[in-house]
Design an enzyme around this catalytic site. Structure first.
Site, short mmCIF file in Angstrom:
data_model
loop_
_atom_site.label_atom_id
_atom_site.label_comp_id
_atom_site.label_asym_id
_atom_site.label_seq_id
_atom_site.Cartn_x
_atom_site.Cartn_y
_atom_site.Cartn_z
N LYS A 163 -35.51 -52.86 50.47
CA LYS A 163 -34.92 -53.50 49.28
C LYS A 163 -34.12 -54.70 49.78
CE LYS A 163 -31.71 -54.02 46.68
NZ LYS A 163 -31.13 -55.36 46.38
N GLU A 220 -24.75 -51.40 59.35
CA GLU A 220 -24.40 -52.67 60.02
C GLU A 220 -23.62 -53.48 59.00
OE1 GLU A 220 -28.72 -52.67 62.27
OE2 GLU A 220 -27.78 -54.60 61.82
N CYS A 228 -22.55 -62.11 60.03
CA CYS A 228 -21.66 -60.96 60.27
C CYS A 228 -20.87 -61.17 61.55
CB CYS A 228 -22.48 -59.68 60.34
SG CYS A 228 -23.76 -59.71 61.59
N GLU A 276 -13.01 -60.37 55.97
CA GLU A 276 -14.17 -61.21 56.26
C GLU A 276 -14.28 -62.25 55.15
OE1 GLU A 276 -18.10 -59.44 55.64
OE2 GLU A 276 -18.66 -60.17 57.61
P1 NAD Z 1 -23.75 -56.40 49.89
O1 NAD Z 1 -23.11 -55.21 50.49
O2 NAD Z 1 -23.22 -56.93 48.62
O3 NAD Z 1 -25.31 -56.11 49.60
C1 NAD Z 1 -26.18 -55.68 50.60
C2 NAD Z 1 -27.39 -55.02 49.94
O4 NAD Z 1 -26.99 -53.83 49.28
C3 NAD Z 1 -28.08 -55.88 48.88
O5 NAD Z 1 -29.48 -55.70 48.97
C4 NAD Z 1 -27.56 -55.31 47.58
O6 NAD Z 1 -28.44 -55.51 46.50
C5 NAD Z 1 -27.45 -53.84 47.94
N1 NAD Z 1 -26.49 -53.07 47.14
C6 NAD Z 1 -25.41 -53.50 46.45
N2 NAD Z 1 -24.78 -52.46 45.85
C7 NAD Z 1 -25.48 -51.35 46.19
C8 NAD Z 1 -25.32 -49.97 45.91
N3 NAD Z 1 -24.32 -49.51 45.15
N4 NAD Z 1 -26.21 -49.09 46.44
C9 NAD Z 1 -27.21 -49.53 47.23
N5 NAD Z 1 -27.41 -50.81 47.53
C10 NAD Z 1 -26.56 -51.73 47.02
O7 NAD Z 1 -23.76 -57.51 51.03
P2 NAD Z 1 -24.18 -59.04 50.90
O8 NAD Z 1 -23.11 -59.76 50.14
O9 NAD Z 1 -25.59 -59.13 50.44
O10 NAD Z 1 -24.16 -59.52 52.43
C11 NAD Z 1 -23.02 -59.94 53.11
C12 NAD Z 1 -22.49 -58.84 54.00
O11 NAD Z 1 -23.49 -58.40 54.92
C13 NAD Z 1 -21.33 -59.31 54.88
O12 NAD Z 1 -20.29 -58.36 54.84
C14 NAD Z 1 -21.94 -59.36 56.28
O13 NAD Z 1 -21.02 -59.20 57.32
C15 NAD Z 1 -22.92 -58.24 56.21
N6 NAD Z 1 -23.93 -58.36 57.27
C16 NAD Z 1 -23.86 -57.53 58.36
C17 NAD Z 1 -24.77 -57.64 59.41
C18 NAD Z 1 -24.69 -56.74 60.61
O14 NAD Z 1 -25.67 -56.65 61.33
N7 NAD Z 1 -23.56 -56.11 60.86
C19 NAD Z 1 -25.77 -58.61 59.35
C20 NAD Z 1 -25.81 -59.46 58.25
C21 NAD Z 1 -24.89 -59.32 57.20
#
Ligand code: NAD
Length: 485
Positions: A178, A253, A287, A385
């Site tokens: 997803k 992650e 990240c 962050e």
């Molecule tokens: P997010 O947590 O808002 O969303 C991530 C994913 O989860 C999306 O596909 C979203 O649709 C889905 N999602 C949202 N609510 C959900 C729920 N209740 N249940 C299941 N899935 C749900 O994150 P974002 O804003 O898309 O991305 C930014 C974040 O990602 C930052 O915090 C960044 O640090 C992190 N990130 C981490 C890594 C790593 O490897 N540590 C890599 C890239 C990004």
């Protein structure tokens, strides 16, 4: 060769591109001008049910396929990605808003990751174990989990798809992915190439849609065996709660607040451009972004000035202008980042450069590369962050204080240490609580299969290299008594 086509408003389920069960759609916007660039299916429970059922049906056959053959299919996928690397670069760059060269870098890394796991598929082994007496045999068998759910963010979607899907498939799992609704096109393009490479139907499925709909339906599904979640710490925590209901293992992650630590003996000609790049690459939406700069007091003024000059020189533009930095991914993300910038000066921070929107060009969601000085450990901009091109500078004296300040965060993703003194570098590397450490460079450039490890609130995973293959298997232990026959 025809252009790489991503089917409009379709998801990949059981080898076919299909609309959402209720025909719902969502727009995908261009971060540079807010125009709709594509429509995706708005998947929900019925679509997730269909994708999980397809993955479940495909699992026994895929797990039983010889690992050499699985590796060969992944190798064909990697070859197609290489053929289409320029197409993928454009898809990633436009969807996320990053410069084309950044999209190209991500596409090449994704290709390398798929190739790596294609080669690793038939090298996954268990171990034989010592026994107390000679008439016993003990060994382990690494086995796939089954159906793996992968949920991804929007910042580096092509690379993260490869990094999670390729090891899962190499180890014999089937996958339902997803992607983020904000930037889903890279993962969809990769999935189409996997289909063209001949992956059997149901082995790799993609459901698109909102987090609260498709995301939640997938991560709380009762027929999945493993969850890989990449995203924010808050959502990761919610996903883990949902997984606990079904006792499904979770790999998380999450976010970061990574420090660049500059000692007085550091080679500043090498360090300064890397520090600027660490917070402006992908407009700071990584990240591992180097969002905290810790500088030894004796060189603090010089470093602040040189970093600020570097930030001012960053050229902003749309993805196809291919300059240094693009807009943020969405209006919401820009509002979030500007919120930090409005708050910090009121708390005493000094804006050295930037500190506001950048109106180039016209309607994009641009933020000026920003340096904040005189920040305090209690400020939100130091603790949370930001996920934008915002750098907070703090001073320290001596190695012990540097380590203390590196560790003064809830996150534990990456720490970069800049010094010519090997003992100081290694002491700091040993004492910092971070999953990854870099010395005299930013991140892992030059190391093949560097495990993408995390500590503290950044999550827990081995998301890169050979360790990722292990993450997608569970180990069965076998003890045999050799009867005297
Ligand atoms: P997010 O947590 O808002 O969303 C991530 C994913 O989860 C999306 O596909 C979203 O649709 C889905 N999602 C949202 N609510 C959900 C729920 N209740 N249940 C299941 N899935 C749900 O994150 P974002 O804003 O898309 O991305 C930014 C974040 O990602 C930052 O915090 C960044 O640090 C992190 N990130 C981490 C890594 C790593 O490897 N540590 C890599 C890239 C990004």
């Amino acid at each position: 060769m025809s252009a790489l086509e991503i089917p409009v408003a379709r998801q990949l389920i059981d080898g076919a591109w299909v609309p959402a069960a209720d025909q719902g759609e969502l727009p995908v916007l261009d971060p540079a001008n807010s125009k709709v660039i594509q429509r995706i299916a708005r998947g929900g429970q019925a679509d997730v049910d269909a994708a999980v059922a397809a993955a479940r049906r495909a699992f026994p056959g895929w797990a039983a396929t010889s690992p050499t053959e699985r590796g060969a299919l992944l190798g064909r996928w990697a070859a197609l990605v290489m053929e289409r690397v320029e197409d993928l670069a454009r898809v990633e760059a436009r969807d996320v808003g990053k410069p084309l060269s950044g999209g190209r870098m991500n596409a090449f890394i994704a290709q390398g990751i798929i190739e790596y796991f294609a080669g690793a598929a038939d090298k996954l082994t268990g171990v034989t174990l010592p026994t107390r007496t000679p008439d016993y045999l003990g060994f382990t068998i690494p086995e796939p989990w089954g159906v793996c759910a992968v949920t991804l963010p929007w910042n580096v979607p092509t690379l993260l798809s490869a990094a999670n899907v390729a090891p899962a498939l190499a180890a014999g799992n089937t996958v339902v992915l997803k992607p983020s609704e904000v930037a889903p096109l890279g993962p969809l393009a990769l999935a189409e190439l996997a289909r063209e490479a001949g992956l059997p139907p149901g082995v790799f499925n993609v459901v698109t849609g909102l987090g609260a709909e498709a995301g939640q339906a997938l991560t709380s599904h009762t027929d999945i065996d493993h969850i890989s979640f990449v995203g924010s710490t808050a959502t990761g925590s919610a996903v883990m709660r949902a997984a606990s209901e079904n006792l499904v293992p979770v790999k998380l992650e999450l976010g970061g607040k990574s420090p660049n630590v500059v000692f007085a003996d550091a080679d500043l000609d090498v360090a300064i451009p890397a520090i600027v790049g660490s917070i402006t690459e992908n407009a700071g939406q990584n990240c591992y972004a180097g969002s905290r700069l810790l500088v030894e007091e004796s060189i603090r003024d010089e470093v602040t000035e040189r970093v600020a000059a570097g930030m001012r020189a960053v050229r902003l533009g749309t993805w196809d202008m291919d300059l240094d930095m693009g807009p943020l991914v969405s209006r919401e993300q820009r509002e979030r980042v500007l919120g930090f910038l409005e708050e910090a000066p009121g708390e005493g921070a000094r804006v050295v450069t930037g500190g506001a929107k950048a109106e180039v060009p016209d309607e994009g969601w641009f933020v000026a590369p920003t340096v904040l000085d005189r920040v305090d450990r209690g400020m939100r901009v130091v603790r949370e962050e930001v996920f934008g091109p915002v750098l907070a500078i703090q001073g320290f004296t001596g190695t012990a204080q540097a380590v203390e300040m590196m560790n003064d965060t809830d996150f534990g993703l990456l720490a970069c240490i800049w010094t010519d003194d090997v003992s100081r570098a290694l002491r700091a590397a040993k004492e910092v609580r971070a999953g990854q450490v870099a010395v005299n460079q930013f991140h892992d450039a030059g190391v093949i299969g560097f495990p993408f490890n995390m500590q503290k609130d950044s999550g827990f995973s081995a998301g890169g290299g050979y360790a990722a293959l292990r993450e997608y298997t569970q180990e069965k232990a076998v003890a045999v008594r050799l009867l005297d026959r």
